[in-house]
Scaffold this motif. Structure first.
Motif, PDB file in Angstrom:
ATOM      1  N   ASP A  44       0.820  -1.218   0.000  1.00  7.98           N
ATOM      2  CA  ASP A  44       0.000   0.000   0.000  1.00  7.98           C
ATOM      3  C   ASP A  44       0.855   1.271   0.000  1.00  7.98           C
ATOM      4  O   ASP A  44       0.519   2.250  -0.686  1.00  7.98           O
ATOM      5  N   LYS A  45       1.942   1.263   0.746  1.00  5.90           N
ATOM      6  CA  LYS A  45       2.798   2.445   0.824  1.00  5.90           C
ATOM      7  C   LYS A  45       3.439   2.757  -0.522  1.00  5.90           C
ATOM      8  O   LYS A  45       3.435   3.904  -0.986  1.00  5.90           O
ATOM      9  N   ASN A  46       3.983   1.742  -1.164  1.00  4.30           N
ATOM     10  CA  ASN A  46       4.630   1.957  -2.455  1.00  4.30           C
ATOM     11  C   ASN A  46       3.612   2.234  -3.560  1.00  4.30           C
ATOM     12  O   ASN A  46       3.920   2.917  -4.541  1.00  4.30           O
ATOM     13  N   TYR A  47       2.407   1.712  -3.410  1.00  2.00           N
ATOM     14  CA  TYR A  47       1.363   1.981  -4.404  1.00  2.00           C
ATOM     15  C   TYR A  47       1.100   3.478  -4.517  1.00  2.00           C
ATOM     16  O   TYR A  47       0.937   4.010  -5.625  1.00  2.00           O
ATOM     17  N   LEU A  48       1.076   4.182  -3.397  1.00  2.00           N
ATOM     18  CA  LEU A  48       0.851   5.630  -3.416  1.00  2.00           C
ATOM     19  C   LEU A  48       1.981   6.340  -4.160  1.00  2.00           C
ATOM     20  O   LEU A  48       1.742   7.293  -4.909  1.00  2.00           O
ATOM     21  N   LYS A  49       3.208   5.867  -3.972  1.00  2.00           N
ATOM     22  CA  LYS A  49       4.353   6.465  -4.668  1.00  2.00           C
ATOM     23  C   LYS A  49       4.264   6.215  -6.173  1.00  2.00           C
ATOM     24  O   LYS A  49       4.593   7.082  -6.987  1.00  2.00           O
ATOM     25  N   ILE A  50       3.811   5.018  -6.527  1.00  2.00           N
ATOM     26  CA  ILE A  50       3.672   4.669  -7.936  1.00  2.00           C
ATOM     27  C   ILE A  50       2.634   5.565  -8.608  1.00  2.00           C
ATOM     28  O   ILE A  50       2.813   6.000  -9.749  1.00  2.00           O
ATOM     29  N   MET A  51       1.563   5.863  -7.901  1.00  2.00           N
ATOM     30  CA  MET A  51       0.543   6.738  -8.474  1.00  2.00           C
ATOM     31  C   MET A  51       1.090   8.143  -8.694  1.00  2.00           C
ATOM     32  O   MET A  51       0.697   8.823  -9.640  1.00  2.00           O
ATOM     33  N   ASP A  52       2.018   8.574  -7.844  1.00  7.04           N
ATOM     34  CA  ASP A  52       2.677   9.868  -8.060  1.00  7.04           C
ATOM     35  C   ASP A  52       3.531   9.842  -9.327  1.00  7.04           C
ATOM     36  O   ASP A  52       3.586  10.811 -10.084  1.00  7.04           O
ATOM     37  N   ILE A  53       4.204   8.718  -9.560  1.00  7.23           N
ATOM     38  CA  ILE A  53       5.003   8.574 -10.787  1.00  7.23           C
ATOM     39  C   ILE A  53       4.090   8.608 -12.017  1.00  7.23           C
ATOM     40  O   ILE A  53       4.386   9.269 -13.018  1.00  7.23           O
ATOM     41  N   LEU A  54       2.975   7.915 -11.929  1.00  3.11           N
ATOM     42  CA  LEU A  54       2.039   7.902 -13.049  1.00  3.11           C
ATOM     43  C   LEU A  54       1.463   9.289 -13.299  1.00  3.11           C
ATOM     44  O   LEU A  54       1.146   9.643 -14.443  1.00  3.11           O
ATOM     45  N   GLN A  55       1.329  10.082 -12.245  1.00  8.40           N
ATOM     46  CA  GLN A  55       0.817  11.439 -12.422  1.00  8.40           C
ATOM     47  C   GLN A  55       1.762  12.274 -13.273  1.00  8.40           C
ATOM     48  O   GLN A  55       1.323  13.140 -14.030  1.00  8.40           O
ATOM     49  N   TYR A  56       3.062  12.010 -13.152  1.00 14.96           N
ATOM     50  CA  TYR A  56       4.025  12.687 -14.015  1.00 14.96           C
ATOM     51  C   TYR A  56       3.781  12.324 -15.475  1.00 14.96           C
ATOM     52  O   TYR A  56       3.824  13.181 -16.362  1.00 14.96           O
TER      53      TYR A  56
END
Length: 207
Positions: free
Chosen positions: A159-171
């Motif tokens: 769950d923690k890394n999933y949030l970071k991944i969504m930030d990458i996808l936002q880029y």
């Protein structure tokens, strides 16, 4: 705009992932979810141009052959596409003939976001499965494709890394890339959701 019309996968002697019509605008994050047996992986492969066993049409800006071009879409799947004896940094930069200063800064920003910036000199074989998927996603995002396709997104990250991944996808979204992912269950932070219902794909209305 990605248009999918009168679509149906052929799996053995049956039809699955039946879609009457879907339009996906540029710069959106879209999730298709449901059981493994419905053919989600084959669906992404069809969009990517690697699976031709389907009826109907898949078009991008009116061109049905677009995603057969290498630069049109990038597919991330369970099988990793990395060189185990190369470093993390070399694996990320493989697609680029030359890295600009701006690209280098952005790559380091994304690596820092997922706490991989201190591992750039490690060989790929020393990284975990989740870290490898982060590497592949950053590499995909930095190529600025029109489409990033992610299969089985729910099995890669906690769950923690999933949030970071969504930030990458936002880029990626900010640069006009469309993201289409599949999962067994509904995940947060997507713009649109589609699920399987009696082999037919239906759109979920947002609350």
């Amino acid at each position: 705009m990605l248009n999918i019309e009168h679509f149906a996968l052929t799996i053995g002697k049956s039809r699955s992932m039946v879609i009457d019509r879907i339009e996906i605008a540029n710069g959106q994050k879209v999730l298709f979810f449901g059981d493994n047996k419905i053919g989600k992986s084959l669906f992404l492969q069809a969009i990517h141009g690697r699976n031709s066993k389907y009826a109907g049409t898949i078009q991008y800006k009116g061109k049905s052959s677009y995603f057969k071009k290498k630069e049109g879409s990038i597919l991330l799947e369970i099988a990793s596409h990395v060189i185990s004896e190369e470093t993390l940094w070399n694996n990320i930069t493989i697609p680029f003939d030359k890295i600009s200063k701006r690209q280098k800064i952005k790559i380091f920003e994304l690596l820092k976001l997922v706490v991989l910036n201190h591992k750039i000199g490690l060989k790929q074989a020393e990284l975990s499965f989740s870290e490898t998927k982060m590497l592949e996603l950053i590499r995909a995002v930095m190529q600025l494709p029109h489409l990033i396709l992610i299969d089985d997104l729910d099995v890669y990250f906690d769950d923690k890394n999933y949030l970071k991944i969504m930030d990458i996808l936002q880029y990626a979204i900010g640069n006009g890339t469309t993201v289409i992912a599949t999962a067994k269950r509904k995940l947060e932070y997507f713009d649109e959701y589609y699920r399987e219902q009696d082999k037919k794909i239906v759109k979920l209305e947002q609350a």
